[in-house]
Design an enzyme around this catalytic site. Structure first.
Site, PDB file in Angstrom:
ATOM      1  N   VAL A  13       0.870  -1.173   0.000  1.00  0.00           N
ATOM      2  CA  VAL A  13       0.000   0.000   0.000  1.00  0.00           C
ATOM      3  C   VAL A  13       0.905   1.221   0.000  1.00  0.00           C
ATOM      4  O   VAL A  13       1.844   1.295   0.811  1.00  0.00           O
ATOM      5  CB  VAL A  13      -0.863   0.077   1.280  1.00  0.00           C
ATOM      6  CG1 VAL A  13      -1.785   1.285   1.231  1.00  0.00           C
ATOM      7  CG2 VAL A  13      -1.675  -1.179   1.455  1.00  0.00           C
ATOM      8  N   PHE A  14       0.613   2.167  -0.892  1.00  0.00           N
ATOM      9  CA  PHE A  14       1.408   3.398  -0.950  1.00  0.00           C
ATOM     10  C   PHE A  14       0.624   4.522  -0.267  1.00  0.00           C
ATOM     11  O   PHE A  14      -0.515   4.815  -0.636  1.00  0.00           O
ATOM     12  CB  PHE A  14       1.686   3.777  -2.405  1.00  0.00           C
ATOM     13  CG  PHE A  14       2.450   5.068  -2.550  1.00  0.00           C
ATOM     14  CD1 PHE A  14       3.811   5.111  -2.316  1.00  0.00           C
ATOM     15  CD2 PHE A  14       1.791   6.243  -2.900  1.00  0.00           C
ATOM     16  CE1 PHE A  14       4.517   6.312  -2.429  1.00  0.00           C
ATOM     17  CE2 PHE A  14       2.484   7.447  -3.026  1.00  0.00           C
ATOM     18  CZ  PHE A  14       3.853   7.475  -2.787  1.00  0.00           C
ATOM     19  N   TYR A  16       0.495   8.607   0.702  1.00  0.00           N
ATOM     20  CA  TYR A  16       1.060   9.902   0.293  1.00  0.00           C
ATOM     21  C   TYR A  16       0.584  11.037   1.200  1.00  0.00           C
ATOM     22  O   TYR A  16       1.027  12.172   1.063  1.00  0.00           O
ATOM     23  CB  TYR A  16       0.686  10.220  -1.173  1.00  0.00           C
ATOM     24  CG  TYR A  16      -0.813  10.177  -1.411  1.00  0.00           C
ATOM     25  CD1 TYR A  16      -1.440   8.984  -1.770  1.00  0.00           C
ATOM     26  CD2 TYR A  16      -1.593  11.305  -1.229  1.00  0.00           C
ATOM     27  CE1 TYR A  16      -2.812   8.928  -1.942  1.00  0.00           C
ATOM     28  CE2 TYR A  16      -2.961  11.255  -1.408  1.00  0.00           C
ATOM     29  CZ  TYR A  16      -3.564  10.067  -1.764  1.00  0.00           C
ATOM     30  OH  TYR A  16      -4.938  10.022  -1.929  1.00  0.00           O
ATOM     31  N   GLY A  17      -0.353  10.725   2.111  1.00  0.00           N
ATOM     32  CA  GLY A  17      -0.904  11.758   2.994  1.00  0.00           C
ATOM     33  C   GLY A  17      -0.784  11.308   4.438  1.00  0.00           C
ATOM     34  O   GLY A  17       0.313  10.975   4.907  1.00  0.00           O
ATOM     35  N   GLU A  89     -10.410   5.409   5.070  1.00  0.00           N
ATOM     36  CA  GLU A  89     -10.347   6.212   3.840  1.00  0.00           C
ATOM     37  C   GLU A  89     -11.693   6.191   3.092  1.00  0.00           C
ATOM     38  O   GLU A  89     -11.721   6.314   1.875  1.00  0.00           O
ATOM     39  CB  GLU A  89      -9.225   5.678   2.929  1.00  0.00           C
ATOM     40  CG  GLU A  89      -7.860   5.614   3.582  1.00  0.00           C
ATOM     41  CD  GLU A  89      -7.286   6.984   3.952  1.00  0.00           C
ATOM     42  OE1 GLU A  89      -7.552   7.957   3.250  1.00  0.00           O
ATOM     43  OE2 GLU A  89      -6.585   7.065   4.986  1.00  0.00           O
TER      44      GLU A  89
END
Ligand code: SIN
Length: 181
Positions: A13-14, A16-17, A89
């Site tokens: 899982v990437f 970015y926040g 999310e």
């Protein structure tokens, strides 16, 4: 992308926040990583974390940006972790498959990221940088202030050595507005 519960190798899982600095899930491995052709933008509304349905905050999503690279954190997780992440999310994000480059090894892996596109109900879209900064400065939600979301992110990105003009410009605006006020 669906995730195979039987996949012993785990799933990448990437983040970015907030997934870079608020790690409230177990992982097997964590690596500084990047994705090509994307940039972070504070264009997504937050009704459930950094704002409310009546006064949404502004949080991050990704926008297509050929030639740019978005630096973040990749986690190798078990299938079960997606139950937690999907809930966290849930406000307009969907899982999207990405090619992720792990910084240390240079390896490329396939993984997922939480992406919120312009057709989701919480989408806010672009606005002048001063308006975004003011909006963030005044928003609060069940997970805390929108200001802290931004400042925690800027701190984490600086530690990674990320070059992110959008985030650092907003950080500068928020800090100078408090100094002036
Ligand atoms: C992420 O961190 O990768 C998704 C957006 C957020 O939760 O801030």
């Amino acid at each position: 992308m669906t995730t195979d519960p039987e996949n012993d190798a785990g799933h990448w899982v990437f983040g970015y926040g907030s997934l870079i600095y608020k790690v409230d899930f177990p992982y097997r491995q964590r690596e500084v990583a990047s994705i090509e052709g994307w940039e972070r933008r504070f264009w997504q509304g937050s009704h459930d974390h950094r704002g409310t349905p009546k006064a949404p905050g502004r949080v991050l999503t990704l926008v297509s940006s050929p030639g740019r690279r978005c630096l973040g954190m990749a986690y190798l997780v078990e299938h079960e972790v997606f139950e937690h992440l999907d809930h966290r999310e849930k406000n307009g994000y969907e899982r999207r498959e990405m090619q992720i480059r792990l910084r240390e090894s240079g390896d490329r892996v396939t993984g997922l990221t939480y992406f919120a596109g312009p057709d989701n109900p919480a989408w806010l879209g672009p606005a002048p940088i001063d308006d975004i900064a003011r909006h963030i400065d005044h928003s609060h939600g069940p997970s805390g202030s929108n200001r802290d979301y931004l400042l925690d992110l800027a701190r984490a990105l600086r530690k990674l050595g990320a070059d992110d003009p959008h985030v650092f410009a907003l950080e500068g605006k928020l800090r100078s507005s408090r100094r002036a006020g």
